[in-house]
Structures are given as C-alpha cells and as structure tokens.
Design a protein around this motif. Structure first.
Motif, PDB file in Angstrom:
ATOM      1  N   THR A   1       0.896  -1.141   0.005  1.00 15.92           N
ATOM      2  CA  THR A   1       0.021  -0.095  -0.122  1.00 15.92           C
ATOM      3  C   THR A   1       0.975   1.477   0.159  1.00 15.92           C
ATOM      4  OG1 THR A   1      -0.096   0.002   2.432  1.00 15.92           O
ATOM      5  CG2 THR A   1      -1.760  -1.038   1.104  1.00 15.92           C
TER       6      THR A   1
ATOM      7  N   GLU B   1      -0.288   0.898   6.251  1.00 15.81           N
ATOM      8  CA  GLU B   1      -1.574  -0.084   6.305  1.00 15.81           C
ATOM      9  C   GLU B   1      -1.202  -1.638   5.738  1.00 15.81           C
ATOM     10  OE1 GLU B   1      -5.033   1.101   4.031  1.00 15.81           O
ATOM     11  OE2 GLU B   1      -5.164   3.160   5.121  1.00 15.81           O
ATOM     12  N   SER B   2      -0.026  -1.805   5.150  1.00 19.01           N
ATOM     13  CA  SER B   2       0.320  -3.229   5.045  1.00 19.01           C
ATOM     14  C   SER B   2       1.712  -3.424   5.487  1.00 19.01           C
ATOM     15  CB  SER B   2       0.393  -3.700   3.400  1.00 19.01           C
ATOM     16  OG  SER B   2       0.771  -2.543   2.971  1.00 19.01           O
TER      17      SER B   2
ATOM     18  N   HIS C   1      -3.768   0.784  -4.428  1.00 15.82           N
ATOM     19  CA  HIS C   1      -4.620   0.906  -2.927  1.00 15.82           C
ATOM     20  C   HIS C   1      -5.013   2.281  -2.832  1.00 15.82           C
ATOM     21  CE1 HIS C   1      -4.015  -3.307  -1.838  1.00 15.82           C
ATOM     22  NE2 HIS C   1      -2.840  -3.241  -2.261  1.00 15.82           N
ATOM     23  N   SER C   2      -5.873   2.948  -3.613  1.00 14.46           N
ATOM     24  CA  SER C   2      -6.332   4.218  -3.745  1.00 14.46           C
ATOM     25  C   SER C   2      -7.854   4.169  -3.991  1.00 14.46           C
ATOM     26  CB  SER C   2      -5.635   5.081  -4.577  1.00 14.46           C
ATOM     27  OG  SER C   2      -5.827   4.855  -5.911  1.00 14.46           O
TER      28      SER C   2
ATOM     29  N   TYR D   1      -8.995   0.094  -5.069  1.00 11.23           N
ATOM     30  CA  TYR D   1      -8.265  -0.577  -4.040  1.00 11.23           C
ATOM     31  C   TYR D   1      -9.162  -2.051  -3.680  1.00 11.23           C
ATOM     32  CZ  TYR D   1     -12.143   1.432  -0.883  1.00 11.23           C
ATOM     33  OH  TYR D   1     -13.248   1.766  -0.367  1.00 11.23           O
TER      34      TYR D   1
ATOM     35  N   ARG E   1      -7.438  -5.727  -3.614  1.00 17.03           N
ATOM     36  CA  ARG E   1      -7.677  -6.662  -2.493  1.00 17.03           C
ATOM     37  C   ARG E   1      -8.268  -7.870  -3.102  1.00 17.03           C
ATOM     38  NH1 ARG E   1     -10.652  -2.087   1.730  1.00 17.03           N
ATOM     39  NH2 ARG E   1      -8.731  -1.042   2.228  1.00 17.03           N
TER      40      ARG E   1
ATOM     41  N   ARG F   1       2.177   8.967  -0.711  1.00 18.73           N
ATOM     42  CA  ARG F   1       2.638   7.365  -0.680  1.00 18.73           C
ATOM     43  C   ARG F   1       3.512   7.239  -2.149  1.00 18.73           C
ATOM     44  NH1 ARG F   1      -2.440   3.884  -0.580  1.00 18.73           N
ATOM     45  NH2 ARG F   1      -3.697   5.850  -1.195  1.00 18.73           N
TER      46      ARG F   1
END
Length: 238
Positions: free
Chosen positions: A90, A94-95, A129-130, A140, A144, A184
């Motif tokens: 990510t 978050e990961s 992952h957005s 995201y 997933r 990020r």
C-alpha cells in the motif's frame, strides 16, 4: 479560526472550518461528527486525508460547500517520514513491509541529493490501493481481490522537497506540491530511485493554500465548543 469564532458562526448560512484531523479518523468520520454536532446536513470536506495521516482538513458548511473544488485545487504542504530499506503493497503502514534491503551503501548526501529528481513537473503513478475508480469500481477494492490493476501516470508538480536523513532508516521530509499528488507514491518512487525501497511511515498535512494547521482546531476542541454553545442556547431559552 478561534474558539470564539466557533461560538458565533452561522453554520447554515455557510462557514469554512479548519480542522486538525486526528490519526485513525477518515475524513468522512470528521465530516459526520461535525454534521451531527451542528445539526446541518450540508457539510463536506475539501480533500481527503487517509486515516494514517493527520493535519489540516478544510470542512465547508452551507453555501460554502460550493467552494469545495476551489479549495481542493490549491497547493498543499506535507511533513512526515519515509522508512528506507523496504516497501509495502500500500506504500504505507496499512500493510506489512516486504522486500527488506540494506541501506548501508547509501550516504546521507546520496539521500538528500535524490530529491532533485522529483522537483518540478513529473509523471506519478497513483497507488493501486487508492480510491480512484476504474469502470465505476474503486481500485483498492480490485487490488484487494487480486485483480491486476494498472493506472496511468498523472502530471503533478513538486514545488519543494526537503529531506533530513540524520536518523536512518527514517527520513523526515517536507513537500510542497500540487493537488492530486500522492505522498505514498512519492515515498515508493523515492525508495526506487535510491535502489533500496521506501514506504510512507507518517504523514501530516500542514497547509492548503493560505490555510495552515496553526489556524485549525482539534476535533476534541470543536466538540467541546459545540456542546458549550448548545448549553448556552438552552439556558437562554429558559
């Protein structure tokens, strides 16, 4: 924005609220809390902050919701930290970190000089992952599910980019950038340029246009003032 201002604002008519969003809150959490406190439905924010980020969130009420896009378009300033020597799926915490690599070959000067490659107008690929949508679906959500998501690069401008690499593997930074910039992605790309990987380990938005965190109030303070305002209004009715 002071607590005295909050005592007299006509939220229904329209207001611009400067909120210092706490960690672990979504931007919508803040909007929902404010909406419940002021009992006004017309409330929105001008630019999402991830739950793992803190700092300035502009919240508009009433007629000022029409100016949300105007505020969103203004340049932003962020501070925070990158952690070198690993990546995450990510690009943040978050990961879990993966691809652990040594940074022993890097000097502080190498790291500080690497910022030059990111200044000015650059192409940046947003993180998969957005909340960007492809065919009506958030990317995201697709990521997933293991779907191979490919996003096109976008033009952004990094106006200022400073790092302090005196506490490796943690690198402190300050960035001034145009709207649409993903810090990020900047962390991930910065690590790629150094050949060791990096991820965003903390983030704080300190400015949007001319508005700064120094002018903002915490959610705790906002709630306290709204309850005092409600109690005062109740006393006046008795």
């Amino acid at each position: 924005m002071t607590t005295e201002d909050l005592q007299t604002i006509d939220f229904a008519e329209g207001a611009v609220l400067l909120i210092d969003k706490p960690l672990d809150w979504t931007s919508f959490d803040a909007v929902r809390k404010i909406r419940n406190l002021i009992k006004i439905k017309k409330v929105g924010h001008a630019g999402t902050l991830d739950p793992l980020a803190s700092g300035l969130l502009i919240v508009c009420t009433g007629k000022f919701t029409k100016r949300i896009n105007e505020y969103m378009a203004q340049e932003k300033e962020y501070t925070g930290t990158f952690t070198l020597g690993a990546t995450t799926p990510t690009y943040d915490l978050e990961s879990e970190p993966v691809n652990i690599q040594s940074i022993n070959h890097l000097s502080v000067t190498d790291i500080e000089n690497a910022t030059a490659g990111f200044l000015g107008e650059i192409d940046q690929v947003p993180p998969i992952h957005s909340a960007i949508k492809i065919d009506g679906k958030r990317v995201y959500e697709l990521a997933r599910k293991g779907v191979d998501v490919k996003l096109e690069p976008r033009k952004i401008t990094i106006k200022e980019f400073e790092v302090n690499a005196s506490a490796l593997p943690i690198v402190s930074f300050r960035v001034v950038c145009t709207t649409g910039t993903y810090i990020r992605s900047l962390a991930n790309d910065f690590g790629g340029a150094l050949g060791c990987g990096a991820y965003l380990s903390s983030l704080r938005r300190t400015r949007i246009g001319a508005f700064t965190t120094e002018e903002a109030v915490t959610m705790e303070t906002f709630e306290k003032v709204m309850r005092e305002r409600k109690a005062k209004a109740s006393d006046q009715l008795q």
